[in-house]
Design a protein around this motif. Structure first.
Motif, PDB file in Angstrom:
ATOM      1  N   TRP A  27      -1.410  10.609  -1.212  1.00  0.00           N
ATOM      2  CA  TRP A  27      -2.240   9.416  -1.423  1.00  0.00           C
ATOM      3  C   TRP A  27      -1.579   8.385  -2.353  1.00  0.00           C
ATOM      4  O   TRP A  27      -1.601   7.174  -2.051  1.00  0.00           O
ATOM      5  CB  TRP A  27      -3.598   9.841  -1.975  1.00  0.00           C
ATOM      6  CG  TRP A  27      -4.638   8.778  -1.804  1.00  0.00           C
ATOM      7  CD1 TRP A  27      -5.058   7.870  -2.723  1.00  0.00           C
ATOM      8  CD2 TRP A  27      -5.377   8.503  -0.613  1.00  0.00           C
ATOM      9  NE1 TRP A  27      -6.020   7.059  -2.208  1.00  0.00           N
ATOM     10  CE2 TRP A  27      -6.246   7.417  -0.904  1.00  0.00           C
ATOM     11  CE3 TRP A  27      -5.413   9.062   0.652  1.00  0.00           C
ATOM     12  CZ2 TRP A  27      -7.120   6.884   0.043  1.00  0.00           C
ATOM     13  CZ3 TRP A  27      -6.279   8.543   1.603  1.00  0.00           C
ATOM     14  CH2 TRP A  27      -7.123   7.469   1.302  1.00  0.00           C
ATOM     15  N   ARG A  29       1.498   7.657  -2.735  1.00  0.00           N
ATOM     16  CA  ARG A  29       2.583   6.955  -2.029  1.00  0.00           C
ATOM     17  C   ARG A  29       2.038   5.945  -1.019  1.00  0.00           C
ATOM     18  O   ARG A  29       2.761   5.028  -0.610  1.00  0.00           O
ATOM     19  CB  ARG A  29       3.455   7.967  -1.293  1.00  0.00           C
ATOM     20  CG  ARG A  29       4.116   8.984  -2.204  1.00  0.00           C
ATOM     21  CD  ARG A  29       5.031   9.896  -1.403  1.00  0.00           C
ATOM     22  NE  ARG A  29       5.624  10.941  -2.236  1.00  0.00           N
ATOM     23  CZ  ARG A  29       6.495  11.838  -1.785  1.00  0.00           C
ATOM     24  NH1 ARG A  29       6.883  11.813  -0.512  1.00  0.00           N
ATOM     25  NH2 ARG A  29       6.973  12.757  -2.605  1.00  0.00           N
ATOM     26  N   LEU A  30       0.780   6.143  -0.617  1.00  0.00           N
ATOM     27  CA  LEU A  30       0.202   5.244   0.378  1.00  0.00           C
ATOM     28  C   LEU A  30      -0.729   4.224  -0.253  1.00  0.00           C
ATOM     29  O   LEU A  30      -1.497   3.552   0.452  1.00  0.00           O
ATOM     30  CB  LEU A  30      -0.566   6.061   1.423  1.00  0.00           C
ATOM     31  CG  LEU A  30       0.274   7.077   2.224  1.00  0.00           C
ATOM     32  CD1 LEU A  30      -0.628   7.936   3.110  1.00  0.00           C
ATOM     33  CD2 LEU A  30       1.304   6.352   3.083  1.00  0.00           C
ATOM     34  N   ALA A  31      -0.674   4.120  -1.586  1.00  0.00           N
ATOM     35  CA  ALA A  31      -1.577   3.207  -2.308  1.00  0.00           C
ATOM     36  C   ALA A  31      -1.030   1.783  -2.287  1.00  0.00           C
ATOM     37  O   ALA A  31      -0.781   1.164  -3.340  1.00  0.00           O
ATOM     38  CB  ALA A  31      -1.773   3.692  -3.738  1.00  0.00           C
ATOM     39  N   HIS A  32      -0.789   1.244  -1.130  1.00  0.00           N
ATOM     40  CA  HIS A  32      -0.315  -0.123  -0.950  1.00  0.00           C
ATOM     41  C   HIS A  32      -1.203  -0.836   0.060  1.00  0.00           C
ATOM     42  O   HIS A  32      -2.014  -0.200   0.754  1.00  0.00           O
ATOM     43  CB  HIS A  32       1.139  -0.130  -0.458  1.00  0.00           C
ATOM     44  CG  HIS A  32       2.071   0.643  -1.351  1.00  0.00           C
ATOM     45  ND1 HIS A  32       2.462   0.192  -2.601  1.00  0.00           N
ATOM     46  CD2 HIS A  32       2.683   1.848  -1.176  1.00  0.00           C
ATOM     47  CE1 HIS A  32       3.278   1.078  -3.153  1.00  0.00           C
ATOM     48  NE2 HIS A  32       3.425   2.107  -2.311  1.00  0.00           N
ATOM     49  N   ARG A  33      -1.061  -2.147   0.156  1.00  0.00           N
ATOM     50  CA  ARG A  33      -1.886  -2.927   1.069  1.00  0.00           C
ATOM     51  C   ARG A  33      -1.215  -3.204   2.396  1.00  0.00           C
ATOM     52  O   ARG A  33      -1.744  -3.940   3.223  1.00  0.00           O
ATOM     53  CB  ARG A  33      -2.284  -4.241   0.405  1.00  0.00           C
ATOM     54  CG  ARG A  33      -3.182  -4.040  -0.816  1.00  0.00           C
ATOM     55  CD  ARG A  33      -3.623  -5.370  -1.376  1.00  0.00           C
ATOM     56  NE  ARG A  33      -4.514  -5.198  -2.512  1.00  0.00           N
ATOM     57  CZ  ARG A  33      -5.052  -6.210  -3.190  1.00  0.00           C
ATOM     58  NH1 ARG A  33      -4.783  -7.470  -2.838  1.00  0.00           N
ATOM     59  NH2 ARG A  33      -5.852  -5.964  -4.214  1.00  0.00           N
ATOM     60  N   SER A  34      -0.054  -2.651   2.611  1.00  0.00           N
ATOM     61  CA  SER A  34       0.624  -2.871   3.887  1.00  0.00           C
ATOM     62  C   SER A  34      -0.118  -2.137   5.001  1.00  0.00           C
ATOM     63  O   SER A  34      -0.836  -1.161   4.750  1.00  0.00           O
ATOM     64  CB  SER A  34       2.068  -2.365   3.804  1.00  0.00           C
ATOM     65  OG  SER A  34       2.092  -0.953   3.670  1.00  0.00           O
ATOM     66  N   ARG A  36       1.022  -0.215   7.220  1.00  0.00           N
ATOM     67  CA  ARG A  36       1.506   1.168   7.350  1.00  0.00           C
ATOM     68  C   ARG A  36       0.808   2.084   6.359  1.00  0.00           C
ATOM     69  O   ARG A  36       0.425   3.213   6.690  1.00  0.00           O
ATOM     70  CB  ARG A  36       3.017   1.219   7.121  1.00  0.00           C
ATOM     71  CG  ARG A  36       3.823   0.593   8.249  1.00  0.00           C
ATOM     72  CD  ARG A  36       5.310   0.774   8.016  1.00  0.00           C
ATOM     73  NE  ARG A  36       6.089   0.222   9.126  1.00  0.00           N
ATOM     74  CZ  ARG A  36       7.413   0.239   9.185  1.00  0.00           C
ATOM     75  NH1 ARG A  36       8.107   0.770   8.168  1.00  0.00           N
ATOM     76  NH2 ARG A  36       8.029  -0.280  10.232  1.00  0.00           N
ATOM     77  N   SER A  37       0.639   1.616   5.128  1.00  0.00           N
ATOM     78  CA  SER A  37      -0.042   2.433   4.120  1.00  0.00           C
ATOM     79  C   SER A  37      -1.507   2.637   4.496  1.00  0.00           C
ATOM     80  O   SER A  37      -2.046   3.747   4.387  1.00  0.00           O
ATOM     81  CB  SER A  37       0.053   1.765   2.748  1.00  0.00           C
ATOM     82  OG  SER A  37       1.392   1.698   2.313  1.00  0.00           O
ATOM     83  N   VAL A  38      -2.164   1.554   4.920  1.00  0.00           N
ATOM     84  CA  VAL A  38      -3.572   1.672   5.323  1.00  0.00           C
ATOM     85  C   VAL A  38      -3.710   2.616   6.513  1.00  0.00           C
ATOM     86  O   VAL A  38      -4.587   3.489   6.547  1.00  0.00           O
ATOM     87  CB  VAL A  38      -4.156   0.278   5.654  1.00  0.00           C
ATOM     88  CG1 VAL A  38      -5.566   0.433   6.257  1.00  0.00           C
ATOM     89  CG2 VAL A  38      -4.196  -0.594   4.410  1.00  0.00           C
ATOM     90  N   GLY A  40      -1.684   5.001   7.306  1.00  0.00           N
ATOM     91  CA  GLY A  40      -1.415   6.363   6.842  1.00  0.00           C
ATOM     92  C   GLY A  40      -2.623   6.994   6.182  1.00  0.00           C
ATOM     93  O   GLY A  40      -2.936   8.171   6.410  1.00  0.00           O
ATOM     94  N   ARG A  41      -3.316   6.221   5.344  1.00  0.00           N
ATOM     95  CA  ARG A  41      -4.509   6.754   4.675  1.00  0.00           C
ATOM     96  C   ARG A  41      -5.606   7.083   5.690  1.00  0.00           C
ATOM     97  O   ARG A  41      -6.247   8.135   5.595  1.00  0.00           O
ATOM     98  CB  ARG A  41      -5.020   5.736   3.634  1.00  0.00           C
ATOM     99  CG  ARG A  41      -4.071   5.512   2.470  1.00  0.00           C
ATOM    100  CD  ARG A  41      -4.774   4.871   1.295  1.00  0.00           C
ATOM    101  NE  ARG A  41      -5.301   3.559   1.598  1.00  0.00           N
ATOM    102  CZ  ARG A  41      -4.642   2.399   1.438  1.00  0.00           C
ATOM    103  NH1 ARG A  41      -3.388   2.430   0.974  1.00  0.00           N
ATOM    104  NH2 ARG A  41      -5.208   1.249   1.713  1.00  0.00           N
TER     105      ARG A  41
END
Length: 367
Positions: A27, A29-34, A36-38, A40-41
């Protein structure tokens, strides 16, 4: 691996735990607004929830015996146990024993001490319906001093869809019958355990379907005839079931009192269901539809000389009001008894609380 395999359940639980831990670790590592991150979450959350639901579903299926195989679960079981228009091959007759197993107790305990459960294949001579069943034979059945005794017998039915194996492993009918007889609270009894779904995946509601499976005839004639020809059973039988099986048990006992001296419905309903699983059961035959309505039968048909037992709960069961209504409509010579719990749901735990008293009741009515 089969649907009810402990390995499948264990793997499902491990997979769910692994996804949960993976979600916690990934989580940050995926705490971004891109996107791909969204994505992934969302993917991790979705996979974790699916894995948890799958594990819970598998555990519930093992506990309550809803489905026996993967094909059964996905509605692909269309070639098993359907109506067959052929004679039984071999010399074993319409009832053939597939396997034998003991009933609890030490491993390898003799049948004359612990009883035995035999898995059988049954084919009805009249209906040509073929289905599997489990036959519990009490210890006395194998003892020399009872060699010429005919034992009372009862059919035991699951709900829909249900599995016959759940009556042995989930509801513990053989183990309960053995313990109750050993304690002197009931007489030794043969139990014939199966599901009412003899033409899967269709729910026939134990009806003789025009142009289709003659399910009521199978339970009223073929099953007691074929089992009685194989085992030492008394003339008049009992029948018991839960939910759909309870409705079937009451209906068959009411319609065929010459065969069934007692019928018990645990959490039963009182009118044939009509939904996508049943299809058109009556093909416009109003008389057949009325006959399958137990309340209508009590009001319009001669009261049968049989004994009926109904069960419900004041809290947790939807059939409580109808059960009270059913009791009030019974007329002599029919006899009616009931088990009414203060609370209890439509589930195995409730039925396990009712089964010992139900078996004792059957034993008294079949004496």
């Amino acid at each position: 691996m089969g649907l009810t395999s402990h390995k499948v359940l264990a793997l499902a639980v491990l997979f769910a735990v692994a996804l949960f831990l993976g979600t916690v670790l990934l989580w940050p590592r995926l705490a971004h607004r891109s996107w791909r991150s969204v994505g992934g979450r969302v993917g991790l959350l979705l996979l974790t929830q699916v894995a948890v639901f799958a594990a819970v579903g598998l555990a519930a299926n093992q506990a309550f015996g809803f489905y026996a195989t993967w094909a059964d679960l996905f509605g692909q079981e269309k070639g098993q146990g359907v109506v067959r228009d052929h004679e039984v091959a071999g010399n074993g007759g319409p009832v053939q024993v597939v396997s034998r197993q003991g009933v609890g107790g030490p491993e390898g305990e003799r049948a004359s001490r612990g009883g035995q459960v035999q898995k059988v294949d049954v084919v009805g001579r009249t209906t040509h319906i073929a289905t599997a069943a489990y036959v519990y034979l009490p210890p006395e059945y194998f003892q020399p001093r009872y060699a010429h005794r005919a034992f009372p017998a009862s059919v035991v039915l699951t709900g829909y869809p249900g599995t016959a194996q759940a009556l042995v492993k989930g509801l513990h009918y053989p183990q309960t019958a053995r313990a109750e007889a050993a304690a002197g609270r009931m007489q030794p009894m043969i139990l014939v355990m199966l599901r009412p779904t003899v033409a899967p995946p269709r729910d026939t509601e134990c009806v003789d379907v025009p142009g289709g499976p003659q399910t009521e005839t199978f339970f009223a004639k073929d099953l007691p005839d074929e089992i009685g020809a194989r085992y030492r059973t008394a003339r008049k039988w009992g029948i018991v079931g839960d939910s759909t099986g309870g409705y079937c048990a009451l209906k068959v006992a009411m319609h065929h009192p010459g065969v069934y001296g007692a019928g018990a419905g645990l959490s039963a309903y009182y009118k044939a269901a009509s939904d996508p699983t049943t299809g058109d059961l009556f093909h416009g035959d109003r008389a057949a539809r009325d006959r399958a309505d137990l309340m209508w039968s009590l009001d319009h048909l001669p009261p049968p000389a049989t004994s009926l037992l109904v069960t419900s709960s004041k809290q947790g069961e939807s059939n409580y009001r109808r059960t009270q209504e059913f009791i009030g409509r019974v007329k002599s010579p029919t006899r009616v008894s009931s088990i009414i719990l203060d609370s209890g749901g439509h589930n195995f735990n409730t039925w396990r609380r009712e089964i010992p008293a139900t078996l004792q009741w059957l034993s008294r009515r079949l004496t």
